[in-house]
Design a protein around this motif. Structure first.
Motif, mmCIF file in Angstrom:
data_model
loop_
_atom_site.group_PDB
_atom_site.id
_atom_site.type_symbol
_atom_site.label_atom_id
_atom_site.label_comp_id
_atom_site.label_asym_id
_atom_site.label_seq_id
_atom_site.Cartn_x
_atom_site.Cartn_y
_atom_site.Cartn_z
ATOM 1 N N ALA A 28 0.829 -1.202 0.000
ATOM 2 C CA ALA A 28 0.000 0.000 0.000
ATOM 3 C C ALA A 28 0.861 1.248 0.000
ATOM 4 N N GLY A 29 0.545 2.182 -0.856
ATOM 5 C CA GLY A 29 1.255 3.448 -0.907
ATOM 6 C C GLY A 29 2.512 3.425 -1.748
ATOM 7 N N GLU A 30 2.923 2.282 -2.238
ATOM 8 C CA GLU A 30 4.153 2.205 -3.018
ATOM 9 C C GLU A 30 3.841 2.340 -4.496
ATOM 10 N N THR A 31 4.658 3.095 -5.173
ATOM 11 C CA THR A 31 4.529 3.206 -6.616
ATOM 12 C C THR A 31 5.653 2.417 -7.244
ATOM 13 N N LEU A 32 5.659 2.354 -8.544
ATOM 14 C CA LEU A 32 6.696 1.606 -9.230
ATOM 15 C C LEU A 32 8.048 2.303 -9.157
ATOM 16 N N ASN A 33 8.079 3.604 -8.890
ATOM 17 C CA ASN A 33 9.322 4.362 -8.898
ATOM 18 C C ASN A 33 9.862 4.682 -7.523
ATOM 19 N N GLU A 34 9.084 4.482 -6.486
ATOM 20 C CA GLU A 34 9.511 4.864 -5.149
ATOM 21 C C GLU A 34 9.292 3.721 -4.175
ATOM 22 N N VAL A 35 10.075 3.738 -3.112
ATOM 23 C CA VAL A 35 9.903 2.806 -2.016
ATOM 24 C C VAL A 35 9.537 3.645 -0.805
ATOM 25 N N PRO A 36 8.461 3.326 -0.109
ATOM 26 C CA PRO A 36 8.030 4.179 0.993
ATOM 27 C C PRO A 36 9.006 4.133 2.161
ATOM 28 N N ALA A 37 9.090 5.236 2.876
ATOM 29 C CA ALA A 37 9.894 5.280 4.091
ATOM 30 C C ALA A 37 9.158 4.515 5.184
ATOM 31 N N LEU A 38 9.896 3.889 6.064
ATOM 32 C CA LEU A 38 9.287 3.179 7.182
ATOM 33 C C LEU A 38 8.818 4.182 8.223
ATOM 34 N N THR A 39 7.712 3.871 8.880
ATOM 35 C CA THR A 39 7.242 4.720 9.965
ATOM 36 C C THR A 39 7.851 4.225 11.273
ATOM 37 N N GLN A 40 7.734 4.991 12.315
ATOM 38 C CA GLN A 40 8.338 4.659 13.612
ATOM 39 C C GLN A 40 7.899 3.287 14.122
ATOM 40 N N THR A 41 6.685 2.859 13.831
ATOM 41 C CA THR A 41 6.190 1.602 14.379
ATOM 42 C C THR A 41 6.498 0.400 13.505
ATOM 43 N N ASP A 42 7.063 0.628 12.318
ATOM 44 C CA ASP A 42 7.276 -0.461 11.373
ATOM 45 C C ASP A 42 8.588 -1.208 11.547
ATOM 46 N N TYR A 43 9.512 -0.659 12.284
ATOM 47 C CA TYR A 43 10.839 -1.236 12.245
ATOM 48 C C TYR A 43 11.359 -1.636 13.613
ATOM 49 N N SER A 44 12.453 -2.384 13.593
ATOM 50 C CA SER A 44 13.114 -2.782 14.832
ATOM 51 C C SER A 44 14.598 -2.516 14.692
ATOM 52 N N PHE A 45 15.250 -2.318 15.804
ATOM 53 C CA PHE A 45 16.691 -2.169 15.843
ATOM 54 C C PHE A 45 17.251 -3.395 16.555
ATOM 55 N N PRO A 46 17.978 -4.273 15.856
ATOM 56 C CA PRO A 46 18.511 -5.464 16.505
ATOM 57 C C PRO A 46 19.481 -5.144 17.650
ATOM 58 N N SER A 47 20.179 -4.022 17.576
ATOM 59 C CA SER A 47 21.055 -3.631 18.679
ATOM 60 C C SER A 47 21.013 -2.118 18.815
ATOM 61 N N ASP A 48 21.430 -1.621 19.979
ATOM 62 C CA ASP A 48 21.391 -0.183 20.220
ATOM 63 C C ASP A 48 22.318 0.589 19.288
ATOM 64 N N SER A 49 23.389 -0.049 18.824
ATOM 65 C CA SER A 49 24.353 0.653 17.989
ATOM 66 C C SER A 49 24.046 0.533 16.497
ATOM 67 N N ASP A 50 23.009 -0.188 16.146
ATOM 68 C CA ASP A 50 22.660 -0.420 14.746
ATOM 69 C C ASP A 50 21.667 0.629 14.279
ATOM 70 N N ASN A 51 22.017 1.385 13.248
ATOM 71 C CA ASN A 51 21.132 2.404 12.709
ATOM 72 C C ASN A 51 20.359 1.918 11.499
ATOM 73 N N VAL A 52 20.304 0.622 11.323
ATOM 74 C CA VAL A 52 19.561 0.024 10.221
ATOM 75 C C VAL A 52 18.167 -0.325 10.733
ATOM 76 N N ARG A 53 17.148 0.057 9.972
ATOM 77 C CA ARG A 53 15.777 -0.269 10.352
ATOM 78 C C ARG A 53 15.338 -1.486 9.554
ATOM 79 N N TYR A 54 14.882 -2.502 10.251
ATOM 80 C CA TYR A 54 14.449 -3.740 9.616
ATOM 81 C C TYR A 54 12.942 -3.880 9.744
ATOM 82 N N LEU A 55 12.285 -4.156 8.632
ATOM 83 C CA LEU A 55 10.865 -4.468 8.669
ATOM 84 C C LEU A 55 10.714 -5.986 8.761
ATOM 85 N N LEU A 56 11.430 -6.676 7.929
ATOM 86 C CA LEU A 56 11.470 -8.138 7.940
ATOM 87 C C LEU A 56 12.946 -8.525 8.004
#
Length: 146
Positions: A28-56
Motif C-alpha cells: 500500500a502506498g508504493e509506486t513503481l518508482n519509489e519505495v516508501p519510508a518506514l514509519t516509527q512503528t514499522d521497524y526494529s533495531f537489533p542492537s542499540d548501535s545499529d542504525n539500520v531499520r528492519y521491517l522483515l
C-alpha cells in the motif's frame, strides 16, 4: 465480426486481471518508482548501535559507510542465511539512482553480498537513503554525505 468482438473482450478481461494482480502485489502506498519510508512503528533495531531499520529481518547489514565524502566510495555488506536475491535502491535528493551498480545480487556460498559505489561529486544530498529488499526481508538505512 462476433468472433473478433469476443476475442477483444477476452483480451481486455485478461489484461485487466493481470493489471489488477500486478498493482495489488505492490505494498500500500508504493509506486513503481519509489519505495516508501518506514514509519516509527514499522521497524526494529537489533542492537542499540545499529542504525539500520528492519521491517522483515531475514538478512543483516554487517557493515556500511556511515558517512562518506562526495567523490568517495560508499559500501554496504550484508549477511544472509537465505539464498534469496537481494535488491538495493539508493535515493539521492534528486531521486532514485539509476546507476548500473545497483543490480540485485544473490548471497555467495558463505551468505555474504556487498555493493560499493562512488558518491557523485555533484550531489546536493546531505544524506542518501538505502533500501534493501528480498522476498523475505526489508531494511532501510541512511548514509551521511560530508
Amino acid at each position: 465480426m462476433r468472433k473478433i468482438f469476443q476475442n477483444l473482450c477476452v483480451s481486455a478481461v485478461c489484461a485487466g486481471v493481470l493489471l489488477t494482480f500486478y498493482l495489488t502485489a505492490l505494498p500500500a502506498g508504493e509506486t513503481l518508482n519509489e519505495v516508501p519510508a518506514l514509519t516509527q512503528t514499522d521497524y526494529s533495531f537489533p542492537s542499540d548501535s545499529d542504525n539500520v531499520r528492519y521491517l522483515l529481518p531475514s538478512f543483516t547489514v554487517t557493515g556500511y559507510s556511515g558517512s562518506v565524502s562526495k567523490g568517495e566510495t560508499a559500501y554496504i555488506n550484508i549477511s544472509s542465511e537465505y539464498r534469496n536475491e537481494i535488491s538495493i535502491s539508493v535515493f539521492y535528493a534528486s531521486g532514485k539512482s539509476t546507476s548500473s551498480v545497483f543490480v540485485p545480487k544473490t548471497p555467495d556460498d558463505t551468505g555474504n553480498v556487498s555493493w560499493s559505489w562512488k558518491i557523485p561529486a555533484s550531489t546536493s544530498s546531505e544524506k542518501i537513503r538505502v533500501v534493501l529488499r528480498s522476498d523475505t526481508g526489508y531494511a532501510e538505512l541512511y548514509i551521511q554525505i560530508v
